[in-house]
Design an enzyme around this catalytic site. Structure first.
Site, PDB file in Angstrom:
ATOM      1  N   SER A  38      14.548  97.603  -0.445  1.00 40.39           N
ATOM      2  CA  SER A  38      14.975  98.867   0.157  1.00 40.39           C
ATOM      3  C   SER A  38      16.482  99.045   0.026  1.00 40.39           C
ATOM      4  O   SER A  38      17.232  98.076  -0.063  1.00 40.39           O
ATOM      5  CB  SER A  38      14.586  98.893   1.634  1.00 40.39           C
ATOM      6  OG  SER A  38      13.179  98.817   1.785  1.00 40.39           O
TER       7      SER A  38
ATOM      8  N   ASP B 124      12.333 100.142 -15.776  1.00 33.63           N
ATOM      9  CA  ASP B 124      11.817 100.976 -14.689  1.00 33.63           C
ATOM     10  C   ASP B 124      12.495 102.352 -14.672  1.00 33.63           C
ATOM     11  O   ASP B 124      12.987 102.802 -13.638  1.00 33.63           O
ATOM     12  CB  ASP B 124      12.031 100.270 -13.343  1.00 33.63           C
ATOM     13  CG  ASP B 124      11.168 100.860 -12.224  1.00 33.63           C
ATOM     14  OD1 ASP B 124      10.164 101.539 -12.544  1.00 33.63           O
ATOM     15  OD2 ASP B 124      11.490 100.643 -11.048  1.00 33.63           O
TER      16      ASP B 124
ATOM     17  N   GLY C 232      11.685 100.608  -3.156  1.00 31.18           N
ATOM     18  CA  GLY C 232      10.939 100.473  -4.405  1.00 31.18           C
ATOM     19  C   GLY C 232      10.388  99.071  -4.544  1.00 31.18           C
ATOM     20  O   GLY C 232      10.323  98.313  -3.566  1.00 31.18           O
TER      21      GLY C 232
END
Length: 320
Positions: free
Chosen positions: A35, A147, A31
């Site tokens: 990783s 997020d 993302g």
């Protein structure tokens, strides 16, 4: 393996984690922040380790921030086991989640996999809300996740949801704005005020959570392209319910109508309130939990102006 203890967290060497992950050979995902790799500790404990990218914090500052995050515990948050801060290498070590992320179950590439039943989805909806309410309202260090999306909701062996990456906004501090720049304009989960550059509050998480609820209900991405145009599920769902249609019409077709209609109605109404354009009109995550549990009644929500514009053909709001 030499492990130093710092508070309740373990401090790993980079060599420790390289060995545990077989030189980072099995990637679980990636993302904006780096990783994630699978690893096995000497006692056979499975772990997931995130290699952070873009952080230039000194070791002392990094350790201080990590130890702060390490004190936050909730059944619906992924537990941080430890970290590595060595030279310019920064890694976070978490419990491994057997059933991976929510998105791998909602948007399945393998059609042989059984879709999540409604009861499991509802428990995921409720557990995720409880985890976010804890971050926003209950833990000592109030945290805005920044997020929320299916990729960041992990599922344990019993499909109990665990909010992941909840400490990264705090951990990356000022540098987080640089990461946000790469996320702006992404179709999906960002609140209108975030896209316009206004300072965000916990209500930005509420908006993202609401968008995710639509995907949990429908079992599909909110935005899909077809016939040269964007098919946007929230607008269709909102108009269906507004016109008095059965709420089961918006449910994932693979469930064949097998859902508790009261729970489905509460979830849908919560989603619509969460994505209101003005953050003042959105509930807190604590109120969302009460709505989902049936202790707080949510009246039918208005259709947000942004969704109305999309209905009228103004697709720029969700375009990249």
């Amino acid at each position: 393996m030499s492990i130093a203890v710092e508070g309740s967290l373990m401090a790993f060497t980079y060599k420790d984690l390289r060995i545990a992950s077989k030189n980072f050979s099995e990637i679980l995902g990636s993302g904006a922040f780096g990783s994630v790799f699978k690893g096995v500790l000497p006692d056979s404990t499975l772990i997931a380790m995130k290699k952070l990218e873009g952080t230039t914090q000194g070791e002392k500052q990094f350790r201080a921030e990590v130890s702060t995050i390490g004190t936050i515990h909730h059944v619906n948050l992924v537990r941080l086991r430890g970290f590595c801060s060595e030279g310019n290498k920064r890694l976070l070590v978490y419990d491994y989640m057997e059933n991976r992320s929510l998105n791998s179950h909602l948007f399945r590439n393998d059609e042989s996999k059984v879709p999540l039943d409604w009861k499991t989805r509802y428990n995921i909806v409720l557990g995720t809300a409880r985890g976010l309410a804890y971050l926003h309202e209950e833990c000592r260090y109030r945290i805005i996740h920044c997020d929320i999306k299916p990729e960041n909701i992990l599922l344990d062996a019993d499909f109990v949801p665990k909010v992941a990456d909840f400490g990264l906004a705090k951990l990356l501090g000022r540098e987080f704005s640089r990461v946000l720049t790469t996320m702006r304009g992404t179709r999906g989960y960002l609140a209108p005020e975030w896209i316009s550059g206004v300072a965000v509050t916990a209500k930005a998480d509420v908006y993202s959570y609401g968008m995710m609820l639509f995907e949990i209900i429908s079992g599909r991405r909110n935005s899909q392209r077809g016939d040269g145009k964007i098919d946007y599920f929230p607008t269709w769902a909102a108009t269906e319910i507004a016109s008095g249609e059965n709420v089961l019409a918006i449910l994932d077709k693979q469930l064949e109508g097998n859902a508790d209609t009261e729970e489905l109605t509460r979830t849908f109404r919560a989603a619509c309130w969460c994505i209101q354009d003005d953050e003042v009109h959105r509930p807190t995550m604590g109120q969302v939990v009460q709505i989902l549990e049936g202790f707080l009644e949510a009246r039918p929500p208005p259709i947000p102006r942004s969704l109305q514009l999309i209905m009228e053909g103004e697709e720029t709001y969700i375009s990249t």
